[in-house]
Design a protein around this motif. Structure first.
Motif, mmCIF file in Angstrom:
data_model
loop_
_atom_site.group_PDB
_atom_site.id
_atom_site.type_symbol
_atom_site.label_atom_id
_atom_site.label_comp_id
_atom_site.label_asym_id
_atom_site.label_seq_id
_atom_site.Cartn_x
_atom_site.Cartn_y
_atom_site.Cartn_z
ATOM 1 N N THR A 10 0.800 -1.231 0.000
ATOM 2 C CA THR A 10 0.000 0.000 0.000
ATOM 3 C C THR A 10 0.827 1.273 0.000
ATOM 4 O O THR A 10 0.269 2.359 -0.161
ATOM 5 N N SER A 11 2.130 1.181 0.166
ATOM 6 C CA SER A 11 2.974 2.381 0.188
ATOM 7 C C SER A 11 3.408 2.715 -1.227
ATOM 8 O O SER A 11 2.874 2.213 -2.217
ATOM 9 N N ALA A 12 4.410 3.564 -1.332
ATOM 10 C CA ALA A 12 4.961 3.922 -2.639
ATOM 11 C C ALA A 12 5.513 2.702 -3.367
ATOM 12 O O ALA A 12 5.542 2.676 -4.600
ATOM 13 N N ILE A 13 5.927 1.688 -2.621
ATOM 14 C CA ILE A 13 6.411 0.460 -3.269
ATOM 15 C C ILE A 13 5.290 -0.167 -4.077
ATOM 16 O O ILE A 13 5.490 -0.612 -5.217
ATOM 17 N N GLY A 14 4.088 -0.198 -3.507
ATOM 18 C CA GLY A 14 2.960 -0.748 -4.238
ATOM 19 C C GLY A 14 2.602 0.079 -5.457
ATOM 20 O O GLY A 14 2.205 -0.460 -6.499
ATOM 21 N N ALA A 15 2.728 1.392 -5.363
ATOM 22 C CA ALA A 15 2.380 2.262 -6.493
ATOM 23 C C ALA A 15 3.417 2.171 -7.610
ATOM 24 O O ALA A 15 3.072 2.015 -8.783
ATOM 25 N N TYR A 16 4.703 2.249 -7.268
ATOM 26 C CA TYR A 16 5.750 2.263 -8.286
ATOM 27 C C TYR A 16 6.097 0.868 -8.790
ATOM 28 O O TYR A 16 6.860 0.735 -9.751
ATOM 29 N N SER A 17 5.566 -0.182 -8.146
ATOM 30 C CA SER A 17 5.831 -1.529 -8.642
ATOM 31 C C SER A 17 5.209 -1.766 -10.010
ATOM 32 O O SER A 17 5.595 -2.698 -10.724
ATOM 33 N N TYR A 18 4.242 -0.915 -10.401
ATOM 34 C CA TYR A 18 3.630 -1.030 -11.715
ATOM 35 C C TYR A 18 4.398 -0.252 -12.784
ATOM 36 O O TYR A 18 4.113 -0.401 -13.971
ATOM 37 N N ALA A 19 5.346 0.579 -12.354
ATOM 38 C CA ALA A 19 6.060 1.431 -13.306
ATOM 39 C C ALA A 19 7.524 1.059 -13.466
ATOM 40 O O ALA A 19 8.103 1.284 -14.535
ATOM 41 N N LEU A 20 8.139 0.491 -12.430
ATOM 42 C CA LEU A 20 9.566 0.185 -12.465
ATOM 43 C C LEU A 20 9.803 -1.290 -12.138
ATOM 44 O O LEU A 20 9.266 -1.818 -11.155
ATOM 45 N N PHE A 21 10.635 -1.914 -12.941
ATOM 46 C CA PHE A 21 10.951 -3.323 -12.736
ATOM 47 C C PHE A 21 11.628 -3.536 -11.389
ATOM 48 O O PHE A 21 11.336 -4.498 -10.676
ATOM 49 N N TRP A 22 12.554 -2.644 -11.035
ATOM 50 C CA TRP A 22 13.311 -2.865 -9.803
ATOM 51 C C TRP A 22 12.453 -2.678 -8.558
ATOM 52 O O TRP A 22 12.687 -3.345 -7.539
ATOM 53 N N VAL A 23 11.443 -1.833 -8.628
ATOM 54 C CA VAL A 23 10.539 -1.686 -7.486
ATOM 55 C C VAL A 23 9.663 -2.934 -7.352
ATOM 56 O O VAL A 23 9.377 -3.386 -6.245
ATOM 57 N N ARG A 24 9.241 -3.478 -8.495
ATOM 58 C CA ARG A 24 8.507 -4.744 -8.448
ATOM 59 C C ARG A 24 9.376 -5.844 -7.854
ATOM 60 O O ARG A 24 8.899 -6.670 -7.067
ATOM 61 N N ALA A 25 10.660 -5.876 -8.182
ATOM 62 C CA ALA A 25 11.574 -6.862 -7.602
ATOM 63 C C ALA A 25 11.685 -6.669 -6.097
ATOM 64 O O ALA A 25 11.711 -7.646 -5.328
ATOM 65 N N LEU A 26 11.734 -5.424 -5.652
ATOM 66 C CA LEU A 26 11.783 -5.144 -4.222
ATOM 67 C C LEU A 26 10.503 -5.613 -3.536
ATOM 68 O O LEU A 26 10.542 -6.173 -2.430
ATOM 69 N N GLN A 27 9.371 -5.393 -4.184
ATOM 70 C CA GLN A 27 8.108 -5.846 -3.621
ATOM 71 C C GLN A 27 8.069 -7.371 -3.492
ATOM 72 O O GLN A 27 7.640 -7.912 -2.469
ATOM 73 N N VAL A 28 8.518 -8.062 -4.542
ATOM 74 C CA VAL A 28 8.557 -9.523 -4.504
ATOM 75 C C VAL A 28 9.460 -10.007 -3.379
ATOM 76 O O VAL A 28 9.134 -10.952 -2.649
ATOM 77 N N LEU A 29 10.596 -9.355 -3.205
ATOM 78 C CA LEU A 29 11.533 -9.733 -2.140
ATOM 79 C C LEU A 29 10.888 -9.560 -0.765
ATOM 80 O O LEU A 29 11.016 -10.433 0.106
ATOM 81 N N LEU A 30 10.191 -8.453 -0.567
ATOM 82 C CA LEU A 30 9.541 -8.211 0.720
ATOM 83 C C LEU A 30 8.423 -9.211 0.982
ATOM 84 O O LEU A 30 8.273 -9.713 2.111
ATOM 85 N N LEU A 31 7.630 -9.507 -0.038
ATOM 86 C CA LEU A 31 6.478 -10.382 0.141
ATOM 87 C C LEU A 31 6.863 -11.851 0.263
ATOM 88 O O LEU A 31 6.213 -12.612 0.975
ATOM 89 N N GLY A 63 8.686 -8.389 -19.740
ATOM 90 C CA GLY A 63 7.574 -7.442 -19.805
ATOM 91 C C GLY A 63 7.903 -6.227 -20.646
ATOM 92 O O GLY A 63 7.443 -5.116 -20.329
ATOM 93 N N ALA A 64 8.660 -6.418 -21.713
ATOM 94 C CA ALA A 64 9.134 -5.283 -22.515
ATOM 95 C C ALA A 64 7.979 -4.491 -23.111
ATOM 96 O O ALA A 64 7.977 -3.250 -23.077
ATOM 97 N N SER A 65 6.979 -5.197 -23.653
ATOM 98 C CA SER A 65 5.849 -4.488 -24.282
ATOM 99 C C SER A 65 5.035 -3.717 -23.248
ATOM 100 O O SER A 65 4.554 -2.608 -23.524
ATOM 101 N N TYR A 66 4.924 -4.280 -22.051
ATOM 102 C CA TYR A 66 4.165 -3.588 -20.995
ATOM 103 C C TYR A 66 4.862 -2.293 -20.605
ATOM 104 O O TYR A 66 4.236 -1.226 -20.554
ATOM 105 N N TYR A 67 6.160 -2.357 -20.313
ATOM 106 C CA TYR A 67 6.885 -1.167 -19.873
ATOM 107 C C TYR A 67 7.014 -0.144 -21.002
ATOM 108 O O TYR A 67 7.006 1.067 -20.749
ATOM 109 N N ALA A 68 7.122 -0.616 -22.234
ATOM 110 C CA ALA A 68 7.181 0.323 -23.355
ATOM 111 C C ALA A 68 5.859 1.060 -23.502
ATOM 112 O O ALA A 68 5.833 2.248 -23.877
ATOM 113 N N GLY A 69 4.763 0.371 -23.198
ATOM 114 C CA GLY A 69 3.449 0.996 -23.301
ATOM 115 C C GLY A 69 3.182 2.055 -22.255
ATOM 116 O O GLY A 69 2.233 2.843 -22.396
#
Length: 313
Positions: free
Chosen positions: A69-90, A222-228
């Motif tokens: 629910t924090s900024a990690i949750g919000a930016y996990s949809y925009a940055l690969f490395w934040v999503r990786a951080l979220q996966v690591l935490l969860l 997820g190249a097409s997703y991030y490019a979009g």
């Protein structure tokens, strides 16, 4: 498509929040149940878990909230490395603290005698033995990141919330099962030597390193997703994925060090308990046999003919 949260700055990490309704509801339910069972168990003659365990469980809940629910949750949809951080935490960090909170012990302590008997029968069931086996939980822990990153699962979890929300919950559940079976701080269907856990940990560290290397050197995920997203800020896709690989590989090993230390302490505790049991068995054997059955210090004194010849009869 999720709304672009804007450049990731220190101010954005404080002011940006993300509504993960499914996770928030589940977190509230689990936290409430744990708190109620902890207080109810405190009414017993002996509290099944102490304040340290409650603090660990609370820390796990807080990390779960932070990851979703924090900024990690919000930016996990925009940055690969934040999503990786979220996966690591969860998958790694929050479940470790949840398992250290000994929730099975706390819930069991709040049940009546009949409820505890049913819980014990459930733990002794064949399906519980299979699901809570260290091999089962370790394979799930090791295989899930590979499936997540190297299959369409990754992009689907980003695009479709009906897949993303269960995925986040599944990561926590798999992580908890892993630490529950390995730490054995709670009642488990069957206890195993912590030496096995240490050996498994070595193999898992190698597997995580290979995954980090594959993500680092492999094709874009997820190249097409991030490019979009048409993001005009932050690192490009290759650098973004490289940072994410480092988080999964290097930071994953760093956060795994406390777990290894816990396993080593548990192994030392088990060895000490085993030594105490062996000493007690030896003492019991000596008491049962008496002094008459105890052999003398010289080997020839235990032979009747030699003992008679040398005047020791």
């Amino acid at each position: 498509m999720h709304v672009d949260p804007g450049p990731l700055t220190w101010g954005a990490t404080v002011h940006t929040w993300h509504l993960d309704l499914v996770s928030a509801v589940l977190i509230a339910v689990l936290g409430t149940v744990y708190a109620w069972c902890y207080r109810r168990g405190g009414d017993a003659a002996e509290r099944p878990a102490g304040p340290a365990q409650a603090v660990c469980f609370g820390a796990g809940i807080a990390l779960w909230v932070l990851a979703t629910t924090s900024a990690i949750g919000a930016y996990s949809y925009a940055l690969f490395w934040v999503r990786a951080l979220q996966v690591l935490l969860l998958l790694y960090v929050a479940p470790l603290f949840l398992a250290l909170g000994r929730p099975v012990t706390v819930v069991r302590g709040a049940l009546g005698q009949a409820g505890r008997a049913r819980a014990d029968r459930l733990l002794a069931s064949p399906i519980a033995r299979v699901l809570a086996h260290p091999a089962t939980t370790s394979l799930a822990m090791l295989g899930t990141p590979w499936l997540l990153y190297l299959t369409p699962w990754y992009t689907s979890a980003l695009v479709t919330e009906w897949i993303g929300a269960p995925t986040r919950i599944l990561l926590v559940a798999l992580g908890f099962g892993y630490f529950y079976a390995r730490l054995q701080a709670d009642p488990v269907p069957r206890r195993y030597s912590q030496l096995i856990s240490l050996l498994i940990t070595v193999g898992e560290a190698l597997g995580d390193g290979v995954l980090g290397l594959v993500i680092w050197q492999g094709p874009l995920i997820g190249a097409s997703y991030y490019a979009g997203l048409h993001r005009s800020w932050g690192p490009d896709q290759r650098l973004d994925q490289t940072i994410g690989a480092g988080i999964l590989w290097i930071l994953g090993d760093v956060v795994g060090l406390p777990f290894v230390l816990l396993l080593m302490r548990a192994l030392a505790r088990d060895e000490k308990a085993h030594a105490v049991r062996v000493d007690a068995e030896l003492d019991a054997t000596e008491d049962a046999g008496g002094q008459a059955a105890a052999p003398s210090g010289l080997w020839w004194e235990n032979d009747p003919q030699l003992r008679e010849r040398f005047g020791r009869g």
